[in-house]
Scaffold this motif. Structure first.
Motif, mmCIF file in Angstrom:
data_model
loop_
_atom_site.group_PDB
_atom_site.id
_atom_site.type_symbol
_atom_site.label_atom_id
_atom_site.label_comp_id
_atom_site.label_asym_id
_atom_site.label_seq_id
_atom_site.Cartn_x
_atom_site.Cartn_y
_atom_site.Cartn_z
ATOM 1 N N ALA A 50 0.834 -1.206 0.000
ATOM 2 C CA ALA A 50 0.000 0.000 0.000
ATOM 3 C C ALA A 50 0.869 1.256 0.000
ATOM 4 O O ALA A 50 0.590 2.220 -0.722
ATOM 5 N N GLY A 51 1.924 1.245 0.790
ATOM 6 C CA GLY A 51 2.822 2.393 0.849
ATOM 7 C C GLY A 51 3.490 2.683 -0.482
ATOM 8 O O GLY A 51 3.753 3.845 -0.814
ATOM 9 N N PHE A 52 3.737 1.635 -1.288
ATOM 10 C CA PHE A 52 4.343 1.850 -2.599
ATOM 11 C C PHE A 52 3.434 2.642 -3.522
ATOM 12 O O PHE A 52 3.904 3.328 -4.422
ATOM 13 N N SER A 53 2.135 2.560 -3.306
ATOM 14 C CA SER A 53 1.228 3.345 -4.152
ATOM 15 C C SER A 53 1.476 4.838 -3.944
ATOM 16 O O SER A 53 1.489 5.611 -4.907
ATOM 17 N N LEU A 54 1.700 5.228 -2.700
ATOM 18 C CA LEU A 54 2.003 6.638 -2.412
ATOM 19 C C LEU A 54 3.422 6.980 -2.844
ATOM 20 O O LEU A 54 3.669 8.049 -3.404
ATOM 21 N N ARG A 55 4.338 6.058 -2.576
ATOM 22 C CA ARG A 55 5.739 6.271 -2.939
ATOM 23 C C ARG A 55 5.897 6.429 -4.440
ATOM 24 O O ARG A 55 6.808 7.105 -4.916
ATOM 25 N N ALA A 56 4.989 5.833 -5.203
ATOM 26 C CA ALA A 56 5.019 5.966 -6.659
ATOM 27 C C ALA A 56 4.411 7.275 -7.117
ATOM 28 O O ALA A 56 5.021 8.014 -7.892
ATOM 29 N N CYS A 57 3.227 7.559 -6.650
ATOM 30 C CA CYS A 57 2.433 8.641 -7.242
ATOM 31 C C CYS A 57 2.785 10.033 -6.747
ATOM 32 O O CYS A 57 2.722 11.000 -7.518
ATOM 33 N N TYR A 58 3.138 10.161 -5.503
ATOM 34 C CA TYR A 58 3.430 11.512 -5.000
ATOM 35 C C TYR A 58 4.635 12.148 -5.682
ATOM 36 O O TYR A 58 4.562 13.308 -6.102
ATOM 37 N N PRO A 59 5.749 11.460 -5.848
ATOM 38 C CA PRO A 59 6.852 12.079 -6.604
ATOM 39 C C PRO A 59 6.466 12.403 -8.051
ATOM 40 O O PRO A 59 6.891 13.416 -8.590
ATOM 41 N N LEU A 60 5.642 11.554 -8.652
ATOM 42 C CA LEU A 60 5.216 11.813 -10.028
ATOM 43 C C LEU A 60 4.332 13.054 -10.119
ATOM 44 O O LEU A 60 4.270 13.703 -11.149
ATOM 45 N N ALA A 61 3.639 13.373 -9.015
ATOM 46 C CA ALA A 61 2.804 14.575 -8.960
ATOM 47 C C ALA A 61 3.563 15.760 -8.366
ATOM 48 O O ALA A 61 2.962 16.782 -8.040
#
Length: 170
Positions: A50-61
Motif C-alpha cells: 500500500a505504501g508503494f502506491s504513495l511512494r510511486a504517485c506523489y513524486p510523479l505529482a
C-alpha cells in the motif's frame, strides 16, 4: 491531457483491502506469518504494498509523500492504512501529473540511490514493487490454507466453485 498514474493503484488497493478483510476474518493468526524467516511478515507485506502506491504517485505529482502510520498494530489498523492510501491517491489533482512521464525521479532502492524518468520509475520500479509485496501477502495466505485464487488477487477472473487447473489428485 496527461494520464493519471494513480489510477494504476486504485483497483489493486481495493483488492488488497478485500483480501486483508478476508484474511482477518478467516485466518487472523496469519498477522505475523512469513514465507521464509528472512522475509517480511504478512502485515508488513500489506503495509509495504500500500505504501508503494504513495511512494510511486506523489513524486510523479511533484509532491512529498504524506506520512501515514498504522493507527494500530492489528487488522483494523492495517485495513485503515490501505483505505487511507486509496483516499490519498484519489485526492491527487490530475493536473499535478502533467509531464510525469519524462520527469526525473530520484529514489532509494534498498541502499542504492537511483534516478529514472517518471515513466520508467512507474513501470520498472514502483508497480513491480507494489505487486511483489501484494503477491507475497497472497502467497503467505495461500501457504497457510486460505482458499483464495486469482479472482481474489485481481478482481476480474471468475471460475466455477471447485475449479482447478491441475485437476483432481491421483
Amino acid at each position: 491531457m496527461s494520464v493519471n498514474p494513480a489510477l494504476s493503484f486504485l483497483h489493486p488497493l481495493q483488492q488488497l483491502e478485500k483480501l486483508l478483510l478476508r484474511i482477518a476474518a478467516e485466518r487472523p493468526a496469519l498477522w505475523a506469518a512469513q514465507l521464509a524467516p528472512d522475509m517480511l511478515p504478512l502485515w508488513q507485506q500489506g503495509r509495504t504494498a500500500a505504501g508503494f502506491s504513495l511512494r510511486a504517485c506523489y513524486p510523479l505529482a511533484q509532491l512529498d509523500i504524506p506520512p501515514i502510520a498504522l493507527v494500530s498494530d492489528d487488522w483494523g489498523g492495517l485495513i485503515q492504512f490501505v483505505q487511507q492510501c486509496r483516499q490519498q491517491l484519489q485526492a491527487l489533482a490530475p493536473a499535478g501529473f502533467a509531464g510525469w512521464q519524462q520527469r526525473p525521479i530520484e529514489f532509494e532502492a534498498g541502499f542504492a540511490r537511483q534516478q529514472l524518468t517518471g515513466q520508467d520509475y512507474l513501470q520498472l520500479y514502483a508497480l513491480p514493487n507494489f505487486y511483489f509485496h501484494f503477491s507475497m501477502l497472497y502467497a503467505i495466505a495461500r501457504q497457510h490454507g486460505l482458499a483464495i485464487g486469482k479472482a481474489d488477487f485481481d478482481g476480474w477472473h471468475q471460475y466455477p466453485a471447485g475449479f482447478s487447473w491441475v485437476g483432481p489428485a491421483s
